[in-house]
Design a protein around this motif. Structure first.
Motif, PDB file in Angstrom:
ATOM      1  N   UNK A  62    -107.809  -4.787 -57.867  1.00 67.94           N
ATOM      2  CA  UNK A  62    -109.155  -4.368 -57.423  1.00 67.94           C
ATOM      3  C   UNK A  62    -110.011  -3.994 -58.627  1.00 67.94           C
ATOM      4  N   UNK A  63    -109.379  -3.234 -59.523  1.00 64.51           N
ATOM      5  CA  UNK A  63    -110.084  -2.800 -60.727  1.00 64.51           C
ATOM      6  C   UNK A  63    -110.550  -4.014 -61.546  1.00 64.51           C
ATOM      7  N   UNK A  64    -109.667  -5.006 -61.641  1.00 66.57           N
ATOM      8  CA  UNK A  64    -109.968  -6.215 -62.411  1.00 66.57           C
ATOM      9  C   UNK A  64    -111.221  -6.905 -61.864  1.00 66.57           C
ATOM     10  N   UNK A  65    -111.316  -7.005 -60.520  1.00 68.81           N
ATOM     11  CA  UNK A  65    -112.473  -7.670 -59.917  1.00 68.81           C
ATOM     12  C   UNK A  65    -113.742  -6.841 -60.095  1.00 68.81           C
ATOM     13  N   UNK A  66    -113.594  -5.510 -60.079  1.00 67.16           N
ATOM     14  CA  UNK A  66    -114.775  -4.653 -60.305  1.00 67.16           C
ATOM     15  C   UNK A  66    -115.284  -4.848 -61.739  1.00 67.16           C
ATOM     16  N   UNK A  67    -114.354  -4.933 -62.687  1.00 68.81           N
ATOM     17  CA  UNK A  67    -114.760  -5.167 -64.084  1.00 68.81           C
ATOM     18  C   UNK A  67    -115.500  -6.506 -64.184  1.00 68.81           C
ATOM     19  N   UNK A  68    -114.951  -7.508 -63.521  1.00 69.94           N
ATOM     20  CA  UNK A  68    -115.574  -8.842 -63.535  1.00 69.94           C
ATOM     21  C   UNK A  68    -117.023  -8.751 -63.020  1.00 69.94           C
TER      22      UNK A  68
ATOM     23  N   UNK B  98    -110.676   0.595 -68.092  1.00 72.80           N
ATOM     24  CA  UNK B  98    -110.710  -0.528 -69.044  1.00 72.80           C
ATOM     25  C   UNK B  98    -109.497  -1.444 -68.842  1.00 72.80           C
ATOM     26  N   UNK B  99    -109.633  -2.714 -69.209  1.00 76.82           N
ATOM     27  CA  UNK B  99    -108.506  -3.646 -69.029  1.00 76.82           C
ATOM     28  C   UNK B  99    -107.514  -3.592 -70.186  1.00 76.82           C
ATOM     29  N   UNK B 100    -107.851  -2.868 -71.254  1.00 75.07           N
ATOM     30  CA  UNK B 100    -106.893  -2.670 -72.350  1.00 75.07           C
ATOM     31  C   UNK B 100    -106.882  -1.202 -72.786  1.00 75.07           C
ATOM     32  N   UNK B 101    -105.749  -0.795 -73.321  1.00 75.88           N
ATOM     33  CA  UNK B 101    -105.711   0.505 -74.008  1.00 75.88           C
ATOM     34  C   UNK B 101    -106.244   0.224 -75.411  1.00 75.88           C
ATOM     35  N   UNK B 102    -106.990   1.149 -75.975  1.00 77.97           N
ATOM     36  CA  UNK B 102    -107.570   0.818 -77.298  1.00 77.97           C
ATOM     37  C   UNK B 102    -107.569   2.036 -78.206  1.00 77.97           C
ATOM     38  N   UNK B 103    -107.245   1.843 -79.470  1.00 77.75           N
ATOM     39  CA  UNK B 103    -107.250   2.953 -80.427  1.00 77.75           C
ATOM     40  C   UNK B 103    -108.653   3.557 -80.477  1.00 77.75           C
ATOM     41  N   UNK B 104    -108.732   4.870 -80.317  1.00 77.99           N
ATOM     42  CA  UNK B 104    -110.051   5.516 -80.343  1.00 77.99           C
ATOM     43  C   UNK B 104    -110.755   5.442 -78.997  1.00 77.99           C
ATOM     44  N   UNK B 105    -110.040   5.006 -77.962  1.00 74.83           N
ATOM     45  CA  UNK B 105    -110.619   4.914 -76.609  1.00 74.83           C
ATOM     46  C   UNK B 105    -111.243   6.251 -76.212  1.00 74.83           C
TER      47      UNK B 105
ATOM     48  N   UNK C 237    -100.825  -5.930 -74.529  1.00 74.29           N
ATOM     49  CA  UNK C 237    -101.488  -4.647 -74.780  1.00 74.29           C
ATOM     50  C   UNK C 237    -100.857  -3.518 -73.962  1.00 74.29           C
ATOM     51  N   UNK C 238    -100.438  -3.837 -72.747  1.00 74.88           N
ATOM     52  CA  UNK C 238     -99.893  -2.791 -71.878  1.00 74.88           C
ATOM     53  C   UNK C 238     -98.387  -2.615 -72.004  1.00 74.88           C
ATOM     54  N   UNK C 239     -97.746  -3.510 -72.727  1.00 73.16           N
ATOM     55  CA  UNK C 239     -96.290  -3.380 -72.855  1.00 73.16           C
ATOM     56  C   UNK C 239     -95.868  -3.123 -74.311  1.00 73.16           C
ATOM     57  N   UNK C 240     -96.834  -3.172 -75.231  1.00 76.15           N
ATOM     58  CA  UNK C 240     -96.492  -2.931 -76.641  1.00 76.15           C
ATOM     59  C   UNK C 240     -96.511  -1.429 -76.941  1.00 76.15           C
TER      60      UNK C 240
END
Ligand SMILES: C[S@@+](CC[C@H](N)C(=O)[O-])C[C@H]1O[C@@H](n2cnc3c(N)ncnc32)[C@H](O)[C@@H]1O
Length: 303
Positions: free
Chosen positions: A162-168, A3-10, A130-133
């Motif tokens: 690479x991951x970013x482009x795969x998500x896209x 995922x492109x963000x960490x998320x509560x309840x991921x 999201x990744x630095x907080x």
């Protein structure tokens, strides 16, 4: 695919248990539709899209507009996001002094809060913050400003190109909505539809106070009940449904067993959470996985 963000309840840590409980013949469905009304960081969405080529349509939704705008922009405008994200990452990671990094973070947070929603760079700032907080939380103050403190990670992975482009690429077959779950579910439903629901957790018990992780309004028991009523409607239309939540009790009575007592299957699994949604010392609570179809027989086989 991450995922492109960490998320509560991921749900990254629960993927194996979710996978084992999919409908037994899911990979044989023709032109399957995958629906996720509480998509959050999308760990289950991206897992499903990567693994099952027979999913030809996906519909996602979440009530958080900043998050859903990020999905839209990654789908439609990836290069622009990437350029700003790279420069934020490079500048931040080149700073070795802790105080200077912290200063950079708070400046970026201030810029993010001052940006208009349509601002092209807002999504890049959102992913960077999201990744630095602290803990990848998304929380806003009463003025709607993102207010999570700095996370002080030594070398955070802000994104992988690479991951970013795969998500896209994956998002090309995904319809993106933002609103209450009741709205999107109105427009969906046929026999080759699988719906995965991961609503906000209900507190494990009444004594445990939950601090609001998701949005200002909170998610109440009435919403859990409203969701159950919608599950019944989709069950009658032939959709296959899976829902996860905390294993929650009121005076020793299981809230979800009680609520889903009309023919649903309920399993319990242990999970370790990165972000603990409860104000609790119990860091390994159980979670329920509810389905409207029988769990495949091979559930205990080595996955
Ligand atoms: C447990 S999280 C989902 C986590 C997700 N499965 C993941 O892997 O990251 C619940 C999500 O529900 C969203 N939400 C809260 N109330 C909602 C509502 N009424 N309608 C739709 N989404 C809602 C929150 O913004 C949050 O992202």
């Amino acid at each position: 695919m991450k995922p492109f963000v960490k998320w509560a309840g991921g749900k990254t840590r629960l993927l194996k248990e979710i996978e084992r409980r999919l409908p037994a013949d899911f990979d044989e469905w023709k032109n399957a539709t995958y629906v996720e009304p509480f998509v959050g960081g999308g760990s289950v969405l991206f897992h499903m899209l990567k693994k099952y080529n027979n999913i030809t349509r996906a519909v996602i939704n979440d009530i958080n507009p900043v998050l859903m705008h990020a999905y839209e922009q990654i789908k439609d405008n990836p290069s622009q996001i990437l350029t700003t994200l790279m420069s934020l990452r490079d500048e931040y990671c080149s700073i070795s002094d802790d105080k200077a990094r912290e200063y950079f973070y708070y400046r970026a947070r201030k810029t993010f809060n001052a940006m208009r929603f349509e601002d092209e760079q807002k999504v890049s700032f959102f992913i960077f913050l999201n990744h630095t907080c602290f803990n990848g939380l998304y929380r806003e103050n009463g003025f709607g400003e993102f207010n999570v403190p700095h996370g002080r990670y030594k070398s955070p992975t802000i994104f992988e190109e690479d991951n970013f482009w795969t998500l896209h690429e994956c998002l090309q077959k995904v319809e993106i909505n933002c609103g209450d779950f009741g709205e999107i579910l109105r427009s969906i439903g046929n026999e080759s539809t699988f719906i995965y629901m991961d609503p906000p957790y209900r507190p494990v018990s009444k004594e445990i106070t939950m601090f609001t992780l998701y949005d200002k309004s909170g998610f109440k028991d009435l919403d859990q009940i409203r969701l159950k009523e919608i599950c019944d409607v989709f069950s009658n239309q032939g959709c296959k449904i899976m829902l996860s939540n905390s294993d929650s009790y009121d005076d020793n009575v299981s809230f979800f067993e009680n609520l889903y007592s009309n023919g649903y299957n309920i399993d319990r699994v242990k999970v370790t959470r990165m972000i603990n949604p409860y104000n609790s010392k119990n860091r390994n609570p159980k979670e329920v996985i509810i389905t409207n179809y029988p769990i495949p027989n091979n559930i205990n086989e080595q996955y």
